[in-house]
Design a protein around this motif. Structure first.
Motif, PDB file in Angstrom:
ATOM      1  N   TYR A 190      39.079  23.518  -5.079  1.00  0.00           N
ATOM      2  CA  TYR A 190      39.528  22.269  -5.836  1.00  0.00           C
ATOM      3  C   TYR A 190      40.975  22.873  -6.781  1.00  0.00           C
ATOM      4  O   TYR A 190      40.565  22.498  -7.690  1.00  0.00           O
ATOM      5  N   THR A 229      34.825  18.895  -2.252  1.00  0.00           N
ATOM      6  CA  THR A 229      34.931  20.418  -2.258  1.00  0.00           C
ATOM      7  C   THR A 229      33.610  21.034  -2.560  1.00  0.00           C
ATOM      8  O   THR A 229      33.487  22.217  -2.923  1.00  0.00           O
ATOM      9  N   LYS A 253      37.141  14.114  -5.186  1.00  0.00           N
ATOM     10  CA  LYS A 253      37.385  15.499  -4.708  1.00  0.00           C
ATOM     11  C   LYS A 253      36.449  16.740  -5.040  1.00  0.00           C
ATOM     12  O   LYS A 253      36.161  17.581  -4.299  1.00  0.00           O
TER      13      LYS A 253
END
Length: 400
Positions: free
Chosen positions: A383, A39, A35
């Motif tokens: 995020y 991001t 992630k």
């Protein structure tokens, strides 16, 4: 062009102490890494005690990143220094003890604590860019502000009020907050690289403006986990004050003293009167329809809710939401009923997705940073699930 993860900077390790844990531990770390990459993060650091679980940077030489509103949490530490140094008797002292011009009217009831827990009642435009970023003297702007509500009566996130705290520190410490913090906190922690923006009057900003590296920011998190004691054994902040920083405030379970309290779980559901509320506030039809589309749904995190709204408002959702919701002083909890589990983490958060997260039960410090750039995609690059992902990691790590 977007920053990309540089493989030479990558450190991804599961220390021996964690190897015997269930496979969910490396899985949780892999999720965070994936992630963070997706991001476009510029820095990611997760530590447990003295071990580094994950460390990644977008450039070979990591540099300080602007903390945005996470600066406020460092400002709160400066108030703790004043208490420790005997320069302030209590955070419940009236602000008028420092600025006598407030010793009249309703402003005489505003305490330093109210500046720290967003209950001062000062008039405030939620978007700092509207009236604060161009103001020549942020302390005087706060002193001159009208009251939008009675002091101490309600929680309302307030950039303007936090700028007044740097003026208080400057007067009581006898030096600007950046110098005071650098000497009394950063130096004992081994932090040597930081910058702090000042307004035209020369006062460091309280709402934002501090830039630090991920490793240095993590040292601040470690200071709180160690109850105000530096690695060398020097007490910097009083233990009672550190506890106050993260204790539930009188008007919101989500905040302490400029530190956020993160629950093990959350649920958000649209209130029955949300549509009527938005109509009464004259919110534009497209934004109202996006909010009302949440009827009958339950969101398990604030990030999930924001993602839902952004999908319905399109690429320019941030501008639309800011113009129609934030700038009208409408809070998320005005529209959605919130349920929360027990508090398990505390965090300093900032615009664009700057995070310092600490999880006391698992001795975890986690940092995520991203530089401000024109290519930032709201909300994807924020995020928003970082805190919840860190909490999931904590769940699968055995207690020390």
């Amino acid at each position: 062009m977007r920053a990309m993860w540089v493989s030479a900077c990558l450190v991804f390790a599961v220390p021996a102490g964690l190897a015997a844990n269930p496979p969910q531990v490396p899985d949780a770390l892999t999720t965070i890494e994936a992630k963070a990459t997706a991001t476009h993060s510029d820095a990611l650091l997760i530590q447990r005690g003295n071990e580094t679980l994950l460390e990644m940077y977008a450039c070979p030489t990591p540099e300080p990143v602007a903390l945005m509103s996470a600066t406020k949490s460092i400002v709160a530490l400066a108030i703790g220094l004043l208490l420790e140094d005997g320069k302030l008797d209590s955070i419940d002292q009236p602000v008028s003890d420092v600025f006598p011009e407030w010793a009249q009217g309703r402003k005489r009831d505003i305490t330093i604590r109210m500046l720290l827990d967003h209950t001062s009642g000062l008039q405030n435009v939620p978007n700092a860019g509207v009236e604060l970023e161009s103001a020549p003297d942020l302390v005087q702007l706060a002193l001159a502000a009208e009251l939008a509500s009675d002091p101490g009566s309600s929680f309302a996130y307030n950039n303007k009020a936090t700028n007044l705290l740097t003026g208080i520190v400057g007067r009581l410490a006898g030096e600007p907050i950046d110098t005071y913090v650098a000497t009394r906190i950063f130096a004992p922690l081994g932090i040597t690289q930081s910058t702090w923006m000042r307004d035209e009057a020369g006062t460091p900003m309280g709402m934002a403006g501090l830039a630090m590296s991920a490793r240095d920011l993590a040292k601040v998190g470690r200071l709180l986990l160690d109850k105000g004691v530096a690695p060398g054994g020097e007490r910097i902040l009083g233990e009672a004050f550190v506890d106050m920083l993260t204790a539930e405030s009188a008007r919101s379970a989500d905040v302490g003293l400029l530190w956020w309290r993160n629950a093990a779980w959350e649920r958000y559901t649209l209130k029955d009167d949300a549509d009527a509320f938005l109509v009464d506030k004259d919110v534009a039809a497209d934004v109202r329809e996006a909010v009302v589309a949440a009827t009958g749904r339950t969101f398990t995190s604030k990030g999930e809710l924001i993602d839902f709204l952004s999908q319905r408002l399109g690429p320019a959702w941030g501008d639309r939401y800011g113009a129609e919701i934030t700038r009208r002083g409408i809070r998320l909890t005005d529209l959605f009923a919130q349920e929360r589990g027990p508090t398990q983490a505390y965090s300093a958060n900032g615009y664009l997705g700057q995070y310092l997260v600490i999880v006391p039960t698992q001795d975890i410090v986690a940092v995520r940073q991203i530089h401000r750039r024109e290519t930032h995609a709201f909300p994807d690059d924020d995020y928003a699930d970082f805190v919840s992902d860190v909490l999931r990691l904590a769940e699968v790590i055995e207690a020390p």
